[in-house]
Scaffold this motif. Structure first.
Motif, PDB file in Angstrom:
ATOM      1  N   VAL A  37       0.739  -1.367   0.104  1.00 52.29           N
ATOM      2  CA  VAL A  37       0.041   0.068  -0.126  1.00 52.29           C
ATOM      3  C   VAL A  37       0.964   1.220  -0.075  1.00 52.29           C
ATOM      4  N   ASP A  38       1.827   1.282   0.747  1.00 47.60           N
ATOM      5  CA  ASP A  38       2.951   2.392   0.885  1.00 47.60           C
ATOM      6  C   ASP A  38       3.583   2.474  -0.567  1.00 47.60           C
ATOM      7  N   ARG A  39       3.689   1.649  -1.207  1.00 44.46           N
ATOM      8  CA  ARG A  39       4.445   1.531  -2.586  1.00 44.46           C
ATOM      9  C   ARG A  39       3.242   2.183  -3.687  1.00 44.46           C
ATOM     10  N   ALA A  40       2.183   1.721  -3.426  1.00 46.04           N
ATOM     11  CA  ALA A  40       1.275   2.236  -4.335  1.00 46.04           C
ATOM     12  C   ALA A  40       0.792   3.604  -4.250  1.00 46.04           C
ATOM     13  N   ASP A  59      -1.888  -3.730  -7.708  1.00 40.12           N
ATOM     14  CA  ASP A  59      -3.293  -4.206  -7.766  1.00 40.12           C
ATOM     15  C   ASP A  59      -3.694  -5.581  -7.562  1.00 40.12           C
ATOM     16  N   GLN A  60      -2.693  -6.360  -8.383  1.00 40.49           N
ATOM     17  CA  GLN A  60      -2.754  -7.856  -8.436  1.00 40.49           C
ATOM     18  C   GLN A  60      -2.287  -8.329  -7.109  1.00 40.49           C
ATOM     19  N   ARG A  61      -1.216  -7.801  -6.529  1.00 36.48           N
ATOM     20  CA  ARG A  61      -0.674  -8.395  -5.296  1.00 36.48           C
ATOM     21  C   ARG A  61      -1.413  -7.956  -4.231  1.00 36.48           C
ATOM     22  N   LEU A  62      -2.217  -7.176  -4.372  1.00 36.85           N
ATOM     23  CA  LEU A  62      -3.140  -6.702  -2.969  1.00 36.85           C
ATOM     24  C   LEU A  62      -4.333  -7.713  -2.980  1.00 36.85           C
ATOM     25  N   SER A  63      -4.780  -7.920  -3.928  1.00 39.78           N
ATOM     26  CA  SER A  63      -5.714  -9.056  -4.314  1.00 39.78           C
ATOM     27  C   SER A  63      -5.189 -10.098  -3.806  1.00 39.78           C
ATOM     28  N   VAL A  64      -4.136 -10.629  -4.201  1.00 34.35           N
ATOM     29  CA  VAL A  64      -3.501 -12.179  -3.763  1.00 34.35           C
ATOM     30  C   VAL A  64      -3.262 -12.127  -2.125  1.00 34.35           C
ATOM     31  N   ALA A 114       8.138   6.389 -21.259  1.00 31.89           N
ATOM     32  CA  ALA A 114       8.452   5.145 -20.620  1.00 31.89           C
ATOM     33  C   ALA A 114       8.336   5.141 -19.113  1.00 31.89           C
ATOM     34  N   GLU A 115       8.473   6.344 -18.625  1.00 29.92           N
ATOM     35  CA  GLU A 115       8.610   6.212 -17.261  1.00 29.92           C
ATOM     36  C   GLU A 115       7.027   6.064 -16.679  1.00 29.92           C
ATOM     37  N   HIS A 116       6.251   6.830 -17.507  1.00 33.97           N
ATOM     38  CA  HIS A 116       4.787   6.687 -17.130  1.00 33.97           C
ATOM     39  C   HIS A 116       4.152   5.271 -17.543  1.00 33.97           C
ATOM     40  N   ASP A 117       4.740   4.619 -18.478  1.00 28.07           N
ATOM     41  CA  ASP A 117       4.276   3.111 -18.672  1.00 28.07           C
ATOM     42  C   ASP A 117       4.648   2.476 -17.688  1.00 28.07           C
ATOM     43  N   ARG A 118       5.839   2.557 -17.158  1.00 23.03           N
ATOM     44  CA  ARG A 118       6.368   1.526 -16.036  1.00 23.03           C
ATOM     45  C   ARG A 118       5.561   1.906 -14.569  1.00 23.03           C
ATOM     46  N   HIS A 119       5.279   3.277 -14.584  1.00 19.54           N
ATOM     47  CA  HIS A 119       4.186   3.554 -13.428  1.00 19.54           C
ATOM     48  C   HIS A 119       2.930   2.722 -13.544  1.00 19.54           C
ATOM     49  N   VAL A 120       2.373   2.783 -14.584  1.00 14.05           N
ATOM     50  CA  VAL A 120       0.991   1.971 -14.916  1.00 14.05           C
ATOM     51  C   VAL A 120       1.300   0.437 -14.933  1.00 14.05           C
ATOM     52  N   TRP A 121       2.222   0.045 -15.338  1.00 10.56           N
ATOM     53  CA  TRP A 121       2.590  -1.351 -15.172  1.00 10.56           C
ATOM     54  C   TRP A 121       2.685  -1.852 -13.660  1.00 10.56           C
ATOM     55  N   GLU A 122       3.457  -0.947 -12.829  1.00  4.26           N
ATOM     56  CA  GLU A 122       3.636  -1.258 -11.407  1.00  4.26           C
ATOM     57  C   GLU A 122       2.422  -1.085 -10.695  1.00  4.26           C
ATOM     58  N   LEU A 123       1.438  -0.062 -11.210  1.00  2.00           N
ATOM     59  CA  LEU A 123       0.295  -0.036 -10.322  1.00  2.00           C
ATOM     60  C   LEU A 123      -0.527  -1.106 -10.693  1.00  2.00           C
ATOM     61  N   ARG A 124      -0.545  -1.642 -11.856  1.00  2.00           N
ATOM     62  CA  ARG A 124      -1.490  -2.820 -12.155  1.00  2.00           C
ATOM     63  C   ARG A 124      -0.853  -4.192 -11.354  1.00  2.00           C
ATOM     64  N   LEU A 125       0.417  -4.304 -11.269  1.00  2.00           N
ATOM     65  CA  LEU A 125       1.018  -5.263 -10.385  1.00  2.00           C
ATOM     66  C   LEU A 125       0.757  -5.283  -8.883  1.00  2.00           C
TER      67      LEU A 125
END
Length: 157
Positions: free
Chosen positions: A41-44, A70-75, A57-68
């Motif tokens: 949550v802190d990282r999000a 979100d998946q981690r929080l669900s798991v 590319a930096e924006h794309d990496r942020h979107v990718w990490e936010l999606r990851l």
């Protein structure tokens, strides 16, 4: 209703000790899971602050990490749910052991099913935890361009 004698209660306590120790282990596991969830949550929150001002590319990496994330929080949430359900089933096992002794019920099969259900939920929670750890490793892999693999030891690019 005939009350159980002290030796019977003592024997039931001895039988119930193993599930109680298991509860302590599950509590430790829940502590780890909640700690991991807090860090995710802190990282999000950190990435969410960077997201609106990033581009390319930096924006794309942020979107990718936010999606990851979100998946981690669900798991992690699933793992927590399964471990808590397992702990509840263990509490039920202990209560059934004492209740059966108190009212002289023959419910060994019910106790066994509750214990098996608890073990299955705990196992599933541990598998979810393992999966979340694997997901987290995706986020910490160092990007190829940062490794500067074309350089030898002591060389500067």
């Amino acid at each position: 209703m005939q009350l159980p004698i002290l030796s019977t209660v003592a024997a039931t306590i001895q039988v119930a000790i193993a599930p109680v120790f298991l509860l302590a282990g599950i509590a430790g596991m829940l502590n780890v899971l909640v700690g991991r969830m807090a860090r995710v949550v802190d990282r999000a929150r950190t990435i969410e602050k960077l997201h609106p001002v990033s581009t390319g590319a930096e924006h794309d990496r942020h979107v990718w990490e936010l999606r990851l994330i979100d998946q981690r929080l669900s798991v992690i949430n699933t793992a927590i749910w399964l471990c808590v359900a397992s702990a509840i089933a263990i509490c039920l096992v202990v209560a059934l052991l004492f209740g059966a002794e108190l009212v002289h019920l023959d419910i060994g099969a019910v106790v066994a099913v509750a214990f098996i259900a608890s073990m299955l939920m705990l196992t599933s929670g541990l598998i979810a935890f393992l999966y979340e750890v694997r997901l987290s490793l995706r986020a910490v892999h160092v990007r190829e361009e940062l490794l500067e693999k074309n350089c030898g030891p002591g060389d500067r690019p």
